[in-house]
Design a protein around this motif. Structure first.
Motif, PDB file in Angstrom:
ATOM      1  N   GLY A   6       0.853  -1.173   0.000  1.00  0.00           N
ATOM      2  CA  GLY A   6       0.000   0.000   0.000  1.00  0.00           C
ATOM      3  C   GLY A   6       0.889   1.222   0.000  1.00  0.00           C
ATOM      4  O   GLY A   6       1.864   1.281   0.753  1.00  0.00           O
ATOM      5  N   LEU A   7       0.590   2.183  -0.861  1.00  0.00           N
ATOM      6  CA  LEU A   7       1.378   3.410  -0.953  1.00  0.00           C
ATOM      7  C   LEU A   7       0.435   4.586  -0.739  1.00  0.00           C
ATOM      8  O   LEU A   7      -0.551   4.732  -1.468  1.00  0.00           O
ATOM      9  N   THR A   8       0.721   5.394   0.266  1.00  0.00           N
ATOM     10  CA  THR A   8      -0.190   6.496   0.595  1.00  0.00           C
ATOM     11  C   THR A   8       0.584   7.710   1.086  1.00  0.00           C
ATOM     12  O   THR A   8       1.812   7.694   1.162  1.00  0.00           O
ATOM     13  N   GLY A   9      -0.150   8.753   1.406  1.00  0.00           N
ATOM     14  CA  GLY A   9       0.423  10.012   1.866  1.00  0.00           C
ATOM     15  C   GLY A   9      -0.438  11.140   1.334  1.00  0.00           C
ATOM     16  O   GLY A   9      -1.234  10.945   0.418  1.00  0.00           O
ATOM     17  N   GLY A  10      -0.279  12.302   1.910  1.00  0.00           N
ATOM     18  CA  GLY A  10      -1.085  13.445   1.510  1.00  0.00           C
ATOM     19  C   GLY A  10      -0.729  13.973   0.137  1.00  0.00           C
ATOM     20  O   GLY A  10       0.321  13.636  -0.426  1.00  0.00           O
ATOM     21  N   SER A  11      -1.600  14.806  -0.397  1.00  0.00           N
ATOM     22  CA  SER A  11      -1.385  15.422  -1.704  1.00  0.00           C
ATOM     23  C   SER A  11      -0.081  16.209  -1.705  1.00  0.00           C
ATOM     24  O   SER A  11       0.219  16.930  -0.764  1.00  0.00           O
ATOM     25  N   GLY A  12       0.712  16.024  -2.756  1.00  0.00           N
ATOM     26  CA  GLY A  12       1.969  16.751  -2.886  1.00  0.00           C
ATOM     27  C   GLY A  12       3.132  16.158  -2.120  1.00  0.00           C
ATOM     28  O   GLY A  12       4.217  16.737  -2.076  1.00  0.00           O
ATOM     29  N   SER A  13       2.932  14.979  -1.525  1.00  0.00           N
ATOM     30  CA  SER A  13       4.009  14.378  -0.726  1.00  0.00           C
ATOM     31  C   SER A  13       5.037  13.638  -1.582  1.00  0.00           C
ATOM     32  O   SER A  13       6.185  13.486  -1.184  1.00  0.00           O
ATOM     33  N   GLY A  14       4.620  13.183  -2.755  1.00  0.00           N
ATOM     34  CA  GLY A  14       5.563  12.488  -3.631  1.00  0.00           C
ATOM     35  C   GLY A  14       5.255  11.016  -3.836  1.00  0.00           C
ATOM     36  O   GLY A  14       6.148  10.223  -4.119  1.00  0.00           O
ATOM     37  N   LYS A  15       3.982  10.644  -3.714  1.00  0.00           N
ATOM     38  CA  LYS A  15       3.608   9.242  -3.957  1.00  0.00           C
ATOM     39  C   LYS A  15       3.946   8.821  -5.389  1.00  0.00           C
ATOM     40  O   LYS A  15       4.392   7.709  -5.614  1.00  0.00           O
ATOM     41  N   SER A  16       3.751   9.732  -6.336  1.00  0.00           N
ATOM     42  CA  SER A  16       4.017   9.403  -7.745  1.00  0.00           C
ATOM     43  C   SER A  16       5.486   9.085  -7.976  1.00  0.00           C
ATOM     44  O   SER A  16       5.822   8.176  -8.733  1.00  0.00           O
ATOM     45  N   LEU A  17       6.363   9.827  -7.321  1.00  0.00           N
ATOM     46  CA  LEU A  17       7.798   9.564  -7.411  1.00  0.00           C
ATOM     47  C   LEU A  17       8.093   8.137  -6.950  1.00  0.00           C
ATOM     48  O   LEU A  17       8.803   7.384  -7.619  1.00  0.00           O
ATOM     49  N   ALA A  18       7.512   7.763  -5.812  1.00  0.00           N
ATOM     50  CA  ALA A  18       7.717   6.417  -5.264  1.00  0.00           C
ATOM     51  C   ALA A  18       7.101   5.358  -6.178  1.00  0.00           C
ATOM     52  O   ALA A  18       7.718   4.328  -6.455  1.00  0.00           O
ATOM     53  N   ALA A  19       5.890   5.610  -6.671  1.00  0.00           N
ATOM     54  CA  ALA A  19       5.218   4.636  -7.544  1.00  0.00           C
ATOM     55  C   ALA A  19       5.997   4.426  -8.835  1.00  0.00           C
ATOM     56  O   ALA A  19       6.158   3.287  -9.295  1.00  0.00           O
ATOM     57  N   ASP A  20       6.495   5.511  -9.421  1.00  0.00           N
ATOM     58  CA  ASP A  20       7.275   5.397 -10.674  1.00  0.00           C
ATOM     59  C   ASP A  20       8.531   4.558 -10.454  1.00  0.00           C
ATOM     60  O   ASP A  20       8.892   3.730 -11.286  1.00  0.00           O
ATOM     61  N   TYR A  21       9.188   4.763  -9.313  1.00  0.00           N
ATOM     62  CA  TYR A  21      10.395   3.993  -9.019  1.00  0.00           C
ATOM     63  C   TYR A  21      10.059   2.512  -8.810  1.00  0.00           C
ATOM     64  O   TYR A  21      10.745   1.628  -9.334  1.00  0.00           O
ATOM     65  N   LEU A  22       8.994   2.252  -8.067  1.00  0.00           N
ATOM     66  CA  LEU A  22       8.597   0.855  -7.818  1.00  0.00           C
ATOM     67  C   LEU A  22       8.205   0.158  -9.123  1.00  0.00           C
ATOM     68  O   LEU A  22       8.477  -1.031  -9.299  1.00  0.00           O
ATOM     69  N   LYS A  23       7.596   0.903 -10.030  1.00  0.00           N
ATOM     70  CA  LYS A  23       7.252   0.342 -11.350  1.00  0.00           C
ATOM     71  C   LYS A  23       8.525  -0.079 -12.093  1.00  0.00           C
ATOM     72  O   LYS A  23       8.575  -1.147 -12.698  1.00  0.00           O
ATOM     73  N   LYS A  24       9.567   0.761 -12.003  1.00  0.00           N
ATOM     74  CA  LYS A  24      10.849   0.435 -12.652  1.00  0.00           C
ATOM     75  C   LYS A  24      11.490  -0.801 -12.017  1.00  0.00           C
ATOM     76  O   LYS A  24      12.298  -1.484 -12.652  1.00  0.00           O
ATOM     77  N   GLN A  25      11.120  -1.087 -10.774  1.00  0.00           N
ATOM     78  CA  GLN A  25      11.647  -2.273 -10.082  1.00  0.00           C
ATOM     79  C   GLN A  25      10.785  -3.506 -10.362  1.00  0.00           C
ATOM     80  O   GLN A  25      10.999  -4.568  -9.779  1.00  0.00           O
ATOM     81  N   GLY A  26       9.806  -3.363 -11.248  1.00  0.00           N
ATOM     82  CA  GLY A  26       9.006  -4.511 -11.673  1.00  0.00           C
ATOM     83  C   GLY A  26       7.628  -4.622 -11.047  1.00  0.00           C
ATOM     84  O   GLY A  26       6.912  -5.594 -11.310  1.00  0.00           O
ATOM     85  N   ALA A  27       7.242  -3.662 -10.236  1.00  0.00           N
ATOM     86  CA  ALA A  27       5.925  -3.723  -9.588  1.00  0.00           C
ATOM     87  C   ALA A  27       4.830  -3.316 -10.571  1.00  0.00           C
ATOM     88  O   ALA A  27       5.031  -2.450 -11.415  1.00  0.00           O
ATOM     89  N   GLU A  28       3.680  -3.957 -10.434  1.00  0.00           N
ATOM     90  CA  GLU A  28       2.483  -3.516 -11.151  1.00  0.00           C
ATOM     91  C   GLU A  28       1.803  -2.478 -10.265  1.00  0.00           C
ATOM     92  O   GLU A  28       1.574  -2.724  -9.081  1.00  0.00           O
ATOM     93  N   ILE A  29       1.496  -1.324 -10.836  1.00  0.00           N
ATOM     94  CA  ILE A  29       0.897  -0.234 -10.068  1.00  0.00           C
ATOM     95  C   ILE A  29      -0.613  -0.205 -10.297  1.00  0.00           C
ATOM     96  O   ILE A  29      -1.076  -0.185 -11.437  1.00  0.00           O
ATOM     97  N   ILE A  30      -1.354  -0.229  -9.210  1.00  0.00           N
ATOM     98  CA  ILE A  30      -2.805  -0.021  -9.273  1.00  0.00           C
ATOM     99  C   ILE A  30      -3.042   1.359  -8.669  1.00  0.00           C
ATOM    100  O   ILE A  30      -2.858   1.566  -7.472  1.00  0.00           O
ATOM    101  N   ASP A  31      -3.391   2.315  -9.518  1.00  0.00           N
ATOM    102  CA  ASP A  31      -3.476   3.723  -9.155  1.00  0.00           C
ATOM    103  C   ASP A  31      -4.931   4.105  -8.883  1.00  0.00           C
ATOM    104  O   ASP A  31      -5.746   4.201  -9.804  1.00  0.00           O
ATOM    105  N   ALA A  32      -5.251   4.341  -7.615  1.00  0.00           N
ATOM    106  CA  ALA A  32      -6.632   4.660  -7.222  1.00  0.00           C
ATOM    107  C   ALA A  32      -7.109   5.970  -7.856  1.00  0.00           C
ATOM    108  O   ALA A  32      -8.287   6.102  -8.187  1.00  0.00           O
ATOM    109  N   ASP A  33      -6.201   6.943  -8.026  1.00  0.00           N
ATOM    110  CA  ASP A  33      -6.594   8.212  -8.664  1.00  0.00           C
ATOM    111  C   ASP A  33      -6.997   7.993 -10.125  1.00  0.00           C
ATOM    112  O   ASP A  33      -7.953   8.591 -10.609  1.00  0.00           O
ATOM    113  N   LYS A  34      -6.254   7.122 -10.835  1.00  0.00           N
ATOM    114  CA  LYS A  34      -6.612   6.817 -12.232  1.00  0.00           C
ATOM    115  C   LYS A  34      -7.964   6.105 -12.284  1.00  0.00           C
ATOM    116  O   LYS A  34      -8.791   6.384 -13.151  1.00  0.00           O
TER     117      LYS A  34
END
Length: 194
Positions: A6-34
């Motif tokens: 689970g990846l969370t945090g307030g708006s503007g904290s940098g969740k996208s930065l973390a998600a993009d990096y985890l994706k590069k490490q092979g994770a499938e991202i399920i994006d609740a905002d999308k």
């Protein structure tokens, strides 16, 4: 066996930065905002409910006026609760479906309201990305083209850092040092996947 982060945090904290990096490490991202955007497309039941509840939030072409809706709900906690009550059921159903149907070994559930709606129960572990308030305001203003007041309202409508610290197994501070965010994520992955 699947590992679901689970990846969370307030708006503007940098969740996208973390998600993009985890994706590069092979994770499938399920994006609740999308998913939230998908369920509010014209013709979808969630959009019909939103339009009935909040007057004047549809554009002439029938699409959602996100900026107008955002200004309404981030300035009024009750309005935000009503919006979340409408969208959460649809979002949660879609998340559960994607988790069940995924063949990936490592999934990341990127969800701002992960904890508020008990989606953390679906996760192996949860990471909160936190940042200083001033940085968050600046990022939100730049990203969403909002005024400082609108950015502050958005942050004020969300949970405090202590809320995330009390409910997440891992905390990452993102105050601009990208390399340290990546190092923290590598450490977390090593711990969970070994």
């Amino acid at each position: 066996m699947k590992t679901i982060l689970g990846l969370t945090g307030g708006s503007g904290s940098g969740k996208s930065l973390a998600a993009d990096y985890l994706k590069k490490q092979g994770a499938e991202i399920i994006d609740a905002d999308k998913i939230a955007r998908e369920i509010t497309e014209p013709g979808k039941p969630a959009l019909c409910e939103i339009a009935k509840t909040f007057e004047g939030v549809l554009l002439p072409d029938g699409t959602l006026n996100r900026k107008k809706l955002g200004a309404l709900v981030f300035a009024d906690k009750n309005a935000l609760q009503r919006l979340n009550a409408i969208t959460h059921t649809y979002i949660a159903e879609e998340i559960k479906s994607r988790l069940a149907n995924s063949q990936s070994k490592l999934l990341v559930l990127d969800a701002p309201l992960l904890l508020e709606y008990d989606l953390d129960a679906l996760c192996t572990a949860c990471i909160a990305v936190l940042s200083d308030r001033a940085l968050r305001i600046a990022r939100i203003m730049k990203r969403d083209n909002l005024t400082e007041t609108d950015a502050q309202n958005r942050i004020d409508s969300q949970k405090s850092d202590d809320f995330y610290k009390s409910r997440c197994q891992f905390i990452i501070k993102n105050n601009g040092d990208v390399a340290s965010v990546y190092t923290s994520l590598d450490t977390i992955l090593k711990e969970l996947l070994s």
